[in-house]
Design a protein around this motif. Structure first.
Motif, short mmCIF file in Angstrom:
data_model
loop_
_atom_site.label_atom_id
_atom_site.label_comp_id
_atom_site.label_asym_id
_atom_site.label_seq_id
_atom_site.Cartn_x
_atom_site.Cartn_y
_atom_site.Cartn_z
N PRO A 194 69.47 15.32 33.71
CA PRO A 194 69.28 16.29 34.79
C PRO A 194 69.87 17.65 34.44
CG PRO A 194 70.15 14.21 35.62
CD PRO A 194 70.24 14.14 34.13
N ALA A 195 69.25 18.69 34.95
CA ALA A 195 69.78 20.04 34.77
C ALA A 195 71.19 20.12 35.34
CB ALA A 195 68.87 21.05 35.46
N GLY A 196 72.07 20.79 34.63
CA GLY A 196 73.45 20.94 35.09
C GLY A 196 74.36 19.79 34.72
N SER A 197 73.86 18.82 33.96
CA SER A 197 74.72 17.71 33.53
C SER A 197 75.78 18.21 32.56
CB SER A 197 73.89 16.62 32.85
OG SER A 197 72.99 16.02 33.75
N PHE A 198 76.97 17.65 32.65
CA PHE A 198 78.04 18.01 31.74
C PHE A 198 77.75 17.44 30.35
CE2 PHE A 198 80.35 18.05 35.85
CZ PHE A 198 80.78 19.37 35.82
N MET A 199 78.07 18.23 29.33
CA MET A 199 77.91 17.78 27.95
C MET A 199 79.24 17.37 27.32
SD MET A 199 74.71 17.77 27.18
CE MET A 199 74.27 17.32 28.88
N GLU A 200 80.34 17.69 27.99
CA GLU A 200 81.67 17.28 27.52
C GLU A 200 82.49 16.80 28.71
OE1 GLU A 200 82.78 19.68 23.47
OE2 GLU A 200 83.47 20.52 25.37
N PHE A 201 83.42 15.90 28.42
CA PHE A 201 84.27 15.32 29.45
C PHE A 201 85.69 15.19 28.92
CE2 PHE A 201 79.98 13.81 30.08
CZ PHE A 201 79.78 13.91 31.45
N PRO A 202 86.70 15.29 29.81
CA PRO A 202 88.06 15.01 29.37
C PRO A 202 88.20 13.55 28.97
CG PRO A 202 87.98 15.31 31.74
CD PRO A 202 86.63 15.68 31.23
N PHE A 203 89.09 13.27 28.01
CA PHE A 203 89.24 11.92 27.48
C PHE A 203 89.57 10.90 28.56
CE2 PHE A 203 92.11 8.61 25.90
CZ PHE A 203 91.22 7.91 25.10
N GLU A 204 90.22 11.32 29.64
CA GLU A 204 90.56 10.39 30.71
C GLU A 204 89.32 9.67 31.26
OE1 GLU A 204 93.64 13.77 31.09
OE2 GLU A 204 91.63 13.44 30.29
N VAL A 205 88.16 10.30 31.14
CA VAL A 205 86.92 9.67 31.59
C VAL A 205 86.63 8.42 30.76
CG1 VAL A 205 84.42 9.98 31.77
CG2 VAL A 205 85.97 11.81 32.51
N VAL A 206 86.87 8.51 29.46
CA VAL A 206 86.66 7.35 28.57
C VAL A 206 87.57 6.20 28.98
CG1 VAL A 206 86.70 6.55 26.18
CG2 VAL A 206 86.01 8.91 26.70
N GLU A 207 88.84 6.49 29.22
CA GLU A 207 89.78 5.46 29.63
C GLU A 207 89.35 4.81 30.94
OE1 GLU A 207 91.77 4.27 27.51
OE2 GLU A 207 93.63 5.40 27.37
N SER A 208 88.87 5.64 31.86
CA SER A 208 88.41 5.11 33.15
C SER A 208 87.24 4.15 32.95
CB SER A 208 88.01 6.27 34.07
OG SER A 208 87.41 5.80 35.25
N MET A 209 86.29 4.52 32.11
CA MET A 209 85.13 3.66 31.88
C MET A 209 85.53 2.36 31.18
SD MET A 209 82.34 6.56 30.74
CE MET A 209 80.96 5.44 30.63
#
Length: 295
Positions: A194-209
């Protein structure tokens, strides 16, 4: 037509769009559905809007909204933690319950991909959610990521990224991670984001997943109904993830696999999915009560 709305979630203002069915009578209360967007996306995602149009046309009140840190909502941009999104979903339910147009005892959730995992988890821990639809979702974050980074070399690269991210966090630093280093998507499918989707995320997102396990709570949804949809051959979220959710669920739960489509399962062209969802809603979560037959 929709109304721009905001509501509170843990002290943050979330932005939403509220859609009322065209035939809503004055003083009438209808069942409502909250539609959850995908990974780092927003409420204007085409899939979200398609689902919203479908549900509204069937007579439901529909809320689509930006999770914290996404779209027009408050919060740290891109910090899309699974647990936070569960809280945002539960607060969206509270908001819907406060509306005079909504039957507070009849609220459902629907999500796609990341949003589907959040929808299942929220329904598993919040009994106010009386029906749940999951599209291409997942039930075990660590297993999913292992499946997505298939092969020893790919998994070793992922593990090296996790090790570096954890080391930086221990030093009080964060680290930005590419979307595709978290969730690989074939290059030919990336235009579907989708338009406006983030292409980078803070590492904490990986830990959460990694620690997020809807499988642990999906069994709590019963006796409320659960609908699981997934492409039969999904190159983004492995099909086995919805199969695992179904194995951990209790009745009434349904799992439907669809051939000929990859991950982005909701589209105007995919009438099989839209018709199935429509029939399931009529059976398990009708927008209006059927009239009583004359004696």
């Amino acid at each position: 037509m929709h109304t721009v709305v905001t509501f509170d979630s843990d002290g943050l203002r979330l932005a939403g769009a509220l859609h009322l069915p065209p035939n809503l009578a004055a003083g009438e209360r209808r069942p409502a559905i909250a539609v959850l967007h995908g990974f780092g996306s927003n409420k204007d995602d085409g899939m979200v809007q398609l689902a919203t149009r479908l549900f509204s046309s069937l007579g439901y009140v529909v809320l689509r909204f930006d999770m914290r840190g996404c779209g027009s909502s408050e919060g740290e941009l891109g910090k899309v933690l699974c647990e936070d999104q569960v809280s945002d979903t539960r607060n969206a339910v509270s908001y819907l319950q406060s509306l005079p147009e909504v039957d507070p005892a009849k609220i459902a959730v629907m999500g796609h991909s990341f949003g589907a995992a959040v929808a299942v988890y929220a329904a598993g821990v919040d009994s106010r959610i009386v029906a749940c639809i999951s599209s291409a979702g997942w039930g075990d974050g660590e297993v999913k990521l292992r499946q997505q980074h298939a092969g020893s070399a790919a998994w070793q690269r992922f593990e090296a990224m996790v090790e570096e991210g954890r080391a930086r966090l221990a030093r009080g630093q964060s680290m930005q991670v590419s979307r595709f280093d978290i969730v690989p998507i074939p290059p030919e499918m990336r235009s579907n984001l989708p338009a406006g989707s983030f292409m980078e995320f803070p590492f904490e997102v990986v830990e959460s997943m990694l620690r997020f396990r809807p499988n642990a709570v999906v069994g709590n949804i019963a006796p409320r109904p659960l609908l699981l949809l997934h492409p039969a051959d999904d190159s983004v979220t492995p099909t086995e993830q919805s199969i695992g959710l179904f194995r951990n669920a209790r009745m009434p739960a349904e799992l439907h696999l669809f051939s000929g489509i990859d991950h982005f399962i909701f589209s105007d062209d995919n009438r099989a999915v839209l018709n199935l969802v429509t029939d399931w809603l009529h059976k398990f979560f009708p927008a209006r009560q059927a009239p009583l037959e004359a004696a």
